[in-house]
Each structure stands twice: as C-alpha cells, then as structure tokens.
Design a protein around this motif. Structure first.
Motif, PDB file in Angstrom:
ATOM      1  N   GLN A   4       0.820  -1.115  -0.034  1.00 47.00           N
ATOM      2  CA  GLN A   4      -0.088   0.021  -0.024  1.00 47.00           C
ATOM      3  C   GLN A   4       0.623   1.404   0.159  1.00 47.00           C
ATOM      4  N   ALA A   5       0.941   1.903  -1.205  1.00 40.96           N
ATOM      5  CA  ALA A   5       1.665   3.192  -1.384  1.00 40.96           C
ATOM      6  C   ALA A   5       1.053   4.399  -0.794  1.00 40.96           C
ATOM      7  N   SER A   6       1.530   5.132  -0.396  1.00 37.14           N
ATOM      8  CA  SER A   6       0.982   6.672  -0.122  1.00 37.14           C
ATOM      9  C   SER A   6       1.862   7.507  -0.066  1.00 37.14           C
ATOM     10  N   GLY A   7       1.541   8.911  -0.147  1.00 38.51           N
ATOM     11  CA  GLY A   7       2.465  10.075   0.190  1.00 38.51           C
ATOM     12  C   GLY A   7       2.746  10.900  -1.017  1.00 38.51           C
ATOM     13  N   GLY A   8       1.861  10.457  -2.260  1.00 43.91           N
ATOM     14  CA  GLY A   8       2.119  11.225  -3.265  1.00 43.91           C
ATOM     15  C   GLY A   8       1.405  12.642  -3.373  1.00 43.91           C
ATOM     16  N   GLY A   9       1.638  13.267  -4.464  1.00 41.39           N
ATOM     17  CA  GLY A   9       0.594  14.444  -4.356  1.00 41.39           C
ATOM     18  C   GLY A   9       1.456  15.590  -5.219  1.00 41.39           C
ATOM     19  N   LEU A  10       0.902  16.794  -5.277  1.00 39.39           N
ATOM     20  CA  LEU A  10       1.206  17.789  -6.039  1.00 39.39           C
ATOM     21  C   LEU A  10       2.220  18.791  -5.368  1.00 39.39           C
ATOM     22  N   VAL A  11       3.240  19.089  -5.473  1.00 41.08           N
ATOM     23  CA  VAL A  11       4.432  19.957  -5.077  1.00 41.08           C
ATOM     24  C   VAL A  11       5.096  20.884  -6.281  1.00 41.08           C
ATOM     25  N   GLN A  12       5.387  22.003  -5.568  1.00 43.48           N
ATOM     26  CA  GLN A  12       6.466  22.788  -6.488  1.00 43.48           C
ATOM     27  C   GLN A  12       7.739  22.401  -6.661  1.00 43.48           C
ATOM     28  N   ALA A  13       8.190  22.580  -7.826  1.00 45.76           N
ATOM     29  CA  ALA A  13       9.718  22.387  -7.994  1.00 45.76           C
ATOM     30  C   ALA A  13      10.461  22.881  -6.700  1.00 45.76           C
ATOM     31  N   GLY A  14      11.566  22.113  -6.379  1.00 46.92           N
ATOM     32  CA  GLY A  14      12.378  22.347  -5.545  1.00 46.92           C
ATOM     33  C   GLY A  14      11.561  21.872  -3.978  1.00 46.92           C
ATOM     34  N   GLY A  15      10.718  21.339  -4.185  1.00 50.30           N
ATOM     35  CA  GLY A  15       9.792  21.020  -2.722  1.00 50.30           C
ATOM     36  C   GLY A  15      10.251  19.321  -2.397  1.00 50.30           C
ATOM     37  N   SER A  16       9.611  19.010  -1.337  1.00 49.10           N
ATOM     38  CA  SER A  16       9.871  17.625  -0.845  1.00 49.10           C
ATOM     39  C   SER A  16       8.642  16.678  -0.718  1.00 49.10           C
ATOM     40  N   LEU A  17       8.630  15.442  -0.978  1.00 44.60           N
ATOM     41  CA  LEU A  17       7.480  14.711  -0.314  1.00 44.60           C
ATOM     42  C   LEU A  17       8.356  13.257   0.301  1.00 44.60           C
ATOM     43  N   ARG A  18       7.580  12.815   0.751  1.00 45.34           N
ATOM     44  CA  ARG A  18       7.954  11.267   1.626  1.00 45.34           C
ATOM     45  C   ARG A  18       6.986  10.194   1.069  1.00 45.34           C
ATOM     46  N   LEU A  19       7.271   9.245   0.391  1.00 47.03           N
ATOM     47  CA  LEU A  19       6.561   8.206  -0.083  1.00 47.03           C
ATOM     48  C   LEU A  19       6.669   7.184   1.092  1.00 47.03           C
ATOM     49  N   SER A  20       5.554   6.703   1.338  1.00 46.82           N
ATOM     50  CA  SER A  20       5.456   5.282   2.156  1.00 46.82           C
ATOM     51  C   SER A  20       4.731   4.090   1.508  1.00 46.82           C
ATOM     52  N   CYS A  21       5.362   2.973   2.009  1.00 44.25           N
ATOM     53  CA  CYS A  21       4.830   1.664   1.085  1.00 44.25           C
ATOM     54  C   CYS A  21       4.607   0.688   2.492  1.00 44.25           C
ATOM     55  N   ALA A  22       3.427   0.293   2.903  1.00 36.34           N
ATOM     56  CA  ALA A  22       3.236  -0.753   3.738  1.00 36.34           C
ATOM     57  C   ALA A  22       2.999  -1.892   3.122  1.00 36.34           C
ATOM     58  N   ALA A  23       4.022  -3.039   3.712  1.00 39.49           N
ATOM     59  CA  ALA A  23       3.564  -4.254   3.005  1.00 39.49           C
ATOM     60  C   ALA A  23       2.863  -5.369   4.221  1.00 39.49           C
ATOM     61  N   THR A  24       2.053  -6.055   3.693  1.00 39.64           N
ATOM     62  CA  THR A  24       1.513  -7.070   4.349  1.00 39.64           C
ATOM     63  C   THR A  24       1.487  -8.280   3.657  1.00 39.64           C
ATOM     64  N   GLY A  25       1.549  -9.417   4.133  1.00 40.21           N
ATOM     65  CA  GLY A  25       1.487 -10.877   3.659  1.00 40.21           C
ATOM     66  C   GLY A  25       2.629 -11.368   2.966  1.00 40.21           C
ATOM     67  N   ILE A  26       3.745 -10.591   3.343  1.00 41.75           N
ATOM     68  CA  ILE A  26       5.024 -11.374   3.063  1.00 41.75           C
ATOM     69  C   ILE A  26       6.008 -11.031   4.110  1.00 41.75           C
ATOM     70  N   ILE A  27       7.176 -11.926   4.104  1.00 39.20           N
ATOM     71  CA  ILE A  27       8.058 -11.815   5.373  1.00 39.20           C
ATOM     72  C   ILE A  27       9.193 -10.541   4.863  1.00 39.20           C
TER      73      ILE A  27
END
Length: 116
Positions: A4-27
């Motif tokens: 499950q990926a999250s954290g995307g969006g609209l940002v201005q050039a030079g800005g920052s974002l942090r994406l997250s990916c939560a995993a279930t069902g795997i080791i």
C-alpha cells in the motif's frame, strides 16, 4: 499480499515529498524493496532499491536528492524525495522481491506531480 503506497501529491519544483509503502502478507525483512516510477509515454524505471541487508542503490537521475529507507518493525519502506524537479513527475510504484523464492509483488502506485 498487499503493498500500500501513499504520500504522493502535487508539489512545486524544489519541494519535498515522502512516500511510504506498507507491506502485508510477505516476510518483509527477507525482501528487497524498491521504488519504480513511470511517466506517461515512458517505460517503468527503477528509482531506488534497498536490500534486506540495507544496501541501497539509486538511479543516476535521483542520486543526492532521494533517499530510500526501510523500517522492518513496521514492514514499511520509504522514499524521501527532496529538490524535486518537473521530470520527477510520474506514478511511483512500490516493489518487493524475494530472490530465494523468485517472487515479485507490486503496489498500486501513487501519483507524484511536480509543478515548475
């Protein structure tokens, strides 16, 4: 299995974002985790990868700007993206690979749009 990926969006050039990916069902701690991206009209490309031993590698285009990390206690992989450029605009996908069992899983993608 779910990535499950999250954290995307609209940002201005030079800005920052942090994406997250939560995993279930795997080791989780036995998987190499990665982020890929695909811009319209382009092939999907590797952005960053982190192994189960925490070894990282990056696409040349993001070196020095992006950082991948993982928290095995939370079964989550992150992508910190700084100094974003318009060419970083794409759908970002989380990926899990376990070489010993030859299994690969993909998340649903999260849109990152960088405005110039």
């Amino acid at each position: 299995v779910q990535l499950q990926a999250s954290g995307g969006g609209l940002v201005q050039a030079g800005g920052s974002l942090r994406l997250s990916c939560a995993a279930t069902g795997i080791i989780f701690n036995r998987n190499t985790m990665a982020w890929y991206r695909q811009a319209p009209g382009n092939q999907r490309e590797l952005v960053a990868r982190i192994t189960s031993d925490f070894i990282t590698n990056y696409a040349d285009s993001v070196k020095g700007r992006f950082a991948i990390s993982r928290d095995n206690a939370k079964n989550t992989v992150y992508l910190q993206m700084n100094s974003l450029k318009s060419e970083d605009t794409a759908v970002y996908y989380c990926n899990a690979v376990r070489l010993s069992t030859r299994t690969t899983y993909w998340g649903q993608g999260t849109q990152v749009t960088v405005s110039s």
